[in-house]
Design an enzyme around this catalytic site. Structure first.
Site, PDB file in Angstrom:
ATOM      1  N   ASP A 173       3.970  -5.864   3.766  1.00  0.00           N
ATOM      2  CA  ASP A 173       3.472  -4.746   4.573  1.00  0.00           C
ATOM      3  C   ASP A 173       3.803  -4.931   6.050  1.00  0.00           C
ATOM      4  O   ASP A 173       2.964  -4.707   6.910  1.00  0.00           O
ATOM      5  CB  ASP A 173       1.959  -4.590   4.392  1.00  0.00           C
ATOM      6  N   HIS A 190       0.828  -1.217   0.000  1.00  0.00           N
ATOM      7  CA  HIS A 190       0.000   0.000   0.000  1.00  0.00           C
ATOM      8  C   HIS A 190       0.860   1.264   0.000  1.00  0.00           C
ATOM      9  O   HIS A 190       1.928   1.313   0.611  1.00  0.00           O
ATOM     10  CB  HIS A 190      -1.008  -0.008   1.150  1.00  0.00           C
ATOM     11  N   HIS A 247       3.047   3.840  12.285  1.00  0.00           N
ATOM     12  CA  HIS A 247       1.982   4.675  12.851  1.00  0.00           C
ATOM     13  C   HIS A 247       2.528   5.660  13.885  1.00  0.00           C
ATOM     14  O   HIS A 247       1.829   6.011  14.834  1.00  0.00           O
ATOM     15  CB  HIS A 247       0.871   3.820  13.475  1.00  0.00           C
ATOM     16  N   ASP A 282       6.005   1.838   6.956  1.00  0.00           N
ATOM     17  CA  ASP A 282       4.597   1.505   6.752  1.00  0.00           C
ATOM     18  C   ASP A 282       3.947   2.544   5.842  1.00  0.00           C
ATOM     19  O   ASP A 282       3.368   3.488   6.309  1.00  0.00           O
ATOM     20  CB  ASP A 282       3.866   1.431   8.094  1.00  0.00           C
ATOM     21  N   GLU A 338      -5.307   1.808   2.456  1.00  0.00           N
ATOM     22  CA  GLU A 338      -5.147   0.646   3.340  1.00  0.00           C
ATOM     23  C   GLU A 338      -5.359   1.031   4.790  1.00  0.00           C
ATOM     24  O   GLU A 338      -6.010   0.305   5.551  1.00  0.00           O
ATOM     25  CB  GLU A 338      -3.750   0.041   3.140  1.00  0.00           C
ATOM     26  N   GLU A 339      -4.820   2.175   5.168  1.00  0.00           N
ATOM     27  CA  GLU A 339      -4.884   2.593   6.573  1.00  0.00           C
ATOM     28  C   GLU A 339      -6.308   2.923   7.015  1.00  0.00           C
ATOM     29  O   GLU A 339      -6.602   2.922   8.208  1.00  0.00           O
ATOM     30  CB  GLU A 339      -3.977   3.803   6.807  1.00  0.00           C
TER      31      GLU A 339
END
Length: 250
Positions: free
Chosen positions: A129, A55, A200, A67, A101-102
Site C-alpha cells: 500500500d 485495500h 489522495h 492508492d 482503509e481510507e
C-alpha cells in the site's frame, strides 16, 4: 491539474470556458461495504494461513491508481501466478482486498476482529500500500528477531532486487489491524515513484502506474507468500493487545 491547465491557457491569452455540475448528498446513515476474499487452499495444514492484502477503496479525486489500485492489482496478480504455476502451498494462502482503509482501516480491523479466535493460525500478513513502486525490502515492524527470516525470504529473489531489511515501523495501512492480535504482519517498502504527490489527489490516475514495477512487486509477494506457507513452523506470536468490539462484521 484542471486548475493548472486553465492557468496555462490564461497565461497564453486564451479565454477558457468550463461548466460544472455537482450533485452531493451527505448522510449519517451507514453504508454497507465488503472485503473481497479468495484463497488457494493448503495441501498439508489448510487451517494455517498466509494473508496477502491490499485495500480496494480510494479517494475519489482521481482514479485511485497508486492508492491503492496498484496494491490491489498486485495481490490479484500474485494470486494468478501462484495458481497458474501449479505449486501447492502447504498452508493456505488467502488474498484479501480490504475496504474502508481510507476511513480508518475499517475493513481489515473488522476482519481481524471477526477472526480473532483463529489469529494464532495466521502465519503472516503481507500488505502492499505505498504506490506503484517496486518492492525494495521490508521494515521489521518491531520484530528485530525476524531480520534473518526476511533476509532468507528475499535471498532467492536477488535478480529482482536489490532489497534491504531494516528496523522500522510502517504505519497507516491494513497490516496494523492484525498486530493487536499477535499476528506477524508487514507492509513492504517500495520505491516512492512520486507517491507523496499522487496519492489522495486528483493526479492519482492510471498514467502514473509503472508496469514493470507492478510485475516485480507481484513476483515478490507471490514468492514470499509461498515461502512463508511452506516454512516448517509457525512464526512466533507478538504481544496481544485486543481491541474493543466495534460491532463491525467481516
Amino acid at each position: 491539474e484542471d486548475y493548472a491547465m486553465l492557468w496555462r491557457q490564461m497565461q497564453l491569452g486564451l479565454a477558457p470556458h468550463f461548466a460544472a455540475s455537482i450533485d452531493n448528498k451527505v448522510t449519517i446513515k451507514p453504508t454497507p461495504q465488503w472485503n473481497t476474499v479468495a484463497e488457494i487452499r493448503g495441501s498439508e495444514t489448510p487451517g494455517e494461513v498466509v494473508i496477502l492484502g491490499g485495500h480496494l477503496d480510494s479517494w475519489d479525486l482521481g482514479e485511485g491508481s497508486t492508492d491503492n489500485g496498484a496494491g490491489a492489482a498486485t495481490v490479484l496478480e500474485a494470486a494468478r501466478v501462484i495458481a497458474a504455476s501449479g505449486v501447492k502451498p502447504k498452508r493456505t494462502i488467502r488474498f484479501i482486498l480490504f475496504t474502508g482503509e481510507e476511513e480508518g482501516l475499517l475493513g481489515s480491523a473488522a476482519y481481524a476482529q471477526a477472526h480473532a479466535a483463529d489469529a494464532d493460525s495466521i502465519q503472516a500478513v503481507l500488505v502492499l500500500d505505498n504506490g506503484t513502486g517496486r518492492i525494495t525490502g521490508q521494515a521489521l515492524q518491531g520484530r528485530p528477531e525476524d531480520h534473518q527470516l526476511w533476509q532468507d525470504l528475499l535471498a532467492p529473489l536477488t535478480a529482482l532486487g536489490p532489497f534491504a531489511v531494516r528496523d522500522g515501523n510502517k504505519g497507516g495501512t491494513d497490516h496494523l489491524s492484525f498486530l493487536p492480535w499477535g499476528v506477524p504482519a508487514w507492509n513492504f517498502d517500495q520505491e516512492t515513484r512520486g507517491y507523496n504527490h499522487t496519492h489522495h489527489s486528483q493526479v492519482d490516475t492510471y498514467d502514473h502506474a509503472v508496469g514493470p514495477d507492478l510485475v516485480q512487486a507481484s513476483a515478490v509477494m507471490a514468492a514470499t507468500a509461498l515461502e512463508l506457507a511452506d516454512l516448517p513452523v509457525l512464526l512466533p506470536r507478538g504481544v496481544k493487545v485486543p481491541l474493543p468490539d466495534f460491532g463491525m462484521s467481516p
